[in-house]
Design a protein around this motif. Structure first.
Motif, PDB file in Angstrom:
ATOM      1  N   HIS A  40       0.744  -1.165  -0.117  1.00  0.00           N
ATOM      2  CA  HIS A  40       0.062  -0.011   0.035  1.00  0.00           C
ATOM      3  C   HIS A  40       0.821   1.172  -0.033  1.00  0.00           C
ATOM      4  CE1 HIS A  40      -3.632   2.441   0.856  1.00  0.00           C
ATOM      5  NE2 HIS A  40      -2.996   3.027   1.644  1.00  0.00           N
ATOM      6  N   ILE A  41       0.692   2.184  -1.026  1.00  0.00           N
ATOM      7  CA  ILE A  41       1.524   3.428  -1.069  1.00  0.00           C
ATOM      8  C   ILE A  41       0.696   4.509  -0.805  1.00  0.00           C
ATOM      9  CG2 ILE A  41       2.814   4.979  -2.550  1.00  0.00           C
ATOM     10  CD1 ILE A  41       3.530   2.224  -4.068  1.00  0.00           C
ATOM     11  N   GLU A  42       0.816   5.508  -0.050  1.00  0.00           N
ATOM     12  CA  GLU A  42       0.109   6.822   0.395  1.00  0.00           C
ATOM     13  C   GLU A  42       0.319   7.601  -0.555  1.00  0.00           C
ATOM     14  OE1 GLU A  42      -2.285   7.259   2.209  1.00  0.00           O
ATOM     15  OE2 GLU A  42      -2.181   5.235   3.303  1.00  0.00           O
ATOM     16  N   GLY A  43       1.145   7.591  -1.784  1.00  0.00           N
ATOM     17  CA  GLY A  43       1.389   8.355  -2.703  1.00  0.00           C
ATOM     18  C   GLY A  43       2.717   9.006  -2.539  1.00  0.00           C
ATOM     19  N   SER A  44       3.821   8.536  -3.192  1.00  0.00           N
ATOM     20  CA  SER A  44       5.198   8.711  -3.116  1.00  0.00           C
ATOM     21  C   SER A  44       5.617   9.944  -4.245  1.00  0.00           C
ATOM     22  CB  SER A  44       6.229   7.488  -3.446  1.00  0.00           C
ATOM     23  OG  SER A  44       5.390   6.601  -2.495  1.00  0.00           O
ATOM     24  N   GLY A  45       6.125  10.853  -3.902  1.00  0.00           N
ATOM     25  CA  GLY A  45       6.508  11.631  -4.792  1.00  0.00           C
ATOM     26  C   GLY A  45       8.060  11.468  -5.480  1.00  0.00           C
ATOM     27  N   TRP A  46       8.164  11.268  -6.793  1.00  0.00           N
ATOM     28  CA  TRP A  46       9.412  11.126  -7.471  1.00  0.00           C
ATOM     29  C   TRP A  46      10.488  11.997  -7.256  1.00  0.00           C
ATOM     30  CZ3 TRP A  46       9.443   6.630 -10.285  1.00  0.00           C
ATOM     31  CH2 TRP A  46       8.240   6.019 -10.696  1.00  0.00           C
TER      32      TRP A  46
ATOM     33  N   ALA B 260      10.696  11.836 -16.492  1.00  0.00           N
ATOM     34  CA  ALA B 260       9.523  12.629 -16.130  1.00  0.00           C
ATOM     35  C   ALA B 260       9.441  12.667 -14.530  1.00  0.00           C
ATOM     36  CB  ALA B 260       8.151  12.124 -16.434  1.00  0.00           C
ATOM     37  N   VAL B 261       9.000  13.593 -14.093  1.00  0.00           N
ATOM     38  CA  VAL B 261       8.813  13.837 -12.425  1.00  0.00           C
ATOM     39  C   VAL B 261       7.559  14.050 -12.211  1.00  0.00           C
ATOM     40  CG1 VAL B 261       9.176  15.386 -10.401  1.00  0.00           C
ATOM     41  CG2 VAL B 261      11.112  15.065 -12.320  1.00  0.00           C
ATOM     42  N   GLY B 262       6.761  13.257 -11.347  1.00  0.00           N
ATOM     43  CA  GLY B 262       5.423  13.137 -10.993  1.00  0.00           C
ATOM     44  C   GLY B 262       5.025  12.628  -9.719  1.00  0.00           C
ATOM     45  N   VAL B 263       3.733  12.054  -9.435  1.00  0.00           N
ATOM     46  CA  VAL B 263       3.513  11.537  -8.208  1.00  0.00           C
ATOM     47  C   VAL B 263       3.008  10.296  -8.513  1.00  0.00           C
ATOM     48  CG1 VAL B 263       1.999  11.746  -6.025  1.00  0.00           C
ATOM     49  CG2 VAL B 263       3.185  13.676  -7.241  1.00  0.00           C
ATOM     50  N   LEU B 264       3.370   9.231  -7.757  1.00  0.00           N
ATOM     51  CA  LEU B 264       2.820   7.803  -8.042  1.00  0.00           C
ATOM     52  C   LEU B 264       1.470   7.973  -7.385  1.00  0.00           C
ATOM     53  CD1 LEU B 264       3.309   4.920  -9.104  1.00  0.00           C
ATOM     54  CD2 LEU B 264       4.280   4.544  -7.000  1.00  0.00           C
ATOM     55  N   PRO B 265       0.362   7.630  -8.000  1.00  0.00           N
ATOM     56  CA  PRO B 265      -0.919   7.496  -7.209  1.00  0.00           C
ATOM     57  C   PRO B 265      -1.061   6.476  -5.949  1.00  0.00           C
ATOM     58  CG  PRO B 265      -1.321   7.385  -9.702  1.00  0.00           C
ATOM     59  CD  PRO B 265       0.286   7.118  -9.328  1.00  0.00           C
ATOM     60  N   GLY B 266      -1.640   6.958  -5.082  1.00  0.00           N
ATOM     61  CA  GLY B 266      -1.691   6.039  -3.923  1.00  0.00           C
ATOM     62  C   GLY B 266      -2.658   4.904  -4.076  1.00  0.00           C
TER      63      GLY B 266
END
Length: 84
Positions: A5-11, A23-29
């Motif tokens: 389970h991921i709470e939304g990790s920042g790249w 690309a820089v983005g946020v992995l959806p939680g």
């Protein structure tokens, strides 16, 4: 195979200060099912597609979120499939 389970990790860009044009983005939680194939390239790389398909076949998956390939080392890859 495990579920994580991921709470939304920042790249983040590499510590060296350059991005390699990635690309820089946020992995959806959310929840992800994963497997960690190991081996030597190129045979390891040939197993990625079939391993992802095996993970997707286990249960319904969330196609609105990306599939993830995380290269821990040249001989170890984490594969993540988002699940509902």
């Amino acid at each position: 195979m495990n579920e994580i389970h991921i709470e939304g990790s920042g790249w983040r860009t590499p510590r060296l200060g350059f991005s390699f044009d990635l690309a820089v983005g946020v992995l959806p939680g959310g929840r992800y099912r994963r497997t960690v194939p190991e081996g030597d390239p190129p045979a390891l790389h040939e197993r990625i597609g079939p391993a992802m398909e095996d993970l997707k076949a286990l249960a319904p998956w969330d196609s609105s979120r990306p599939l993830v390939e995380f290269y821990r080392r040249h001989t170890v890859i984490e594969l993540w499939v988002p699940i509902s």
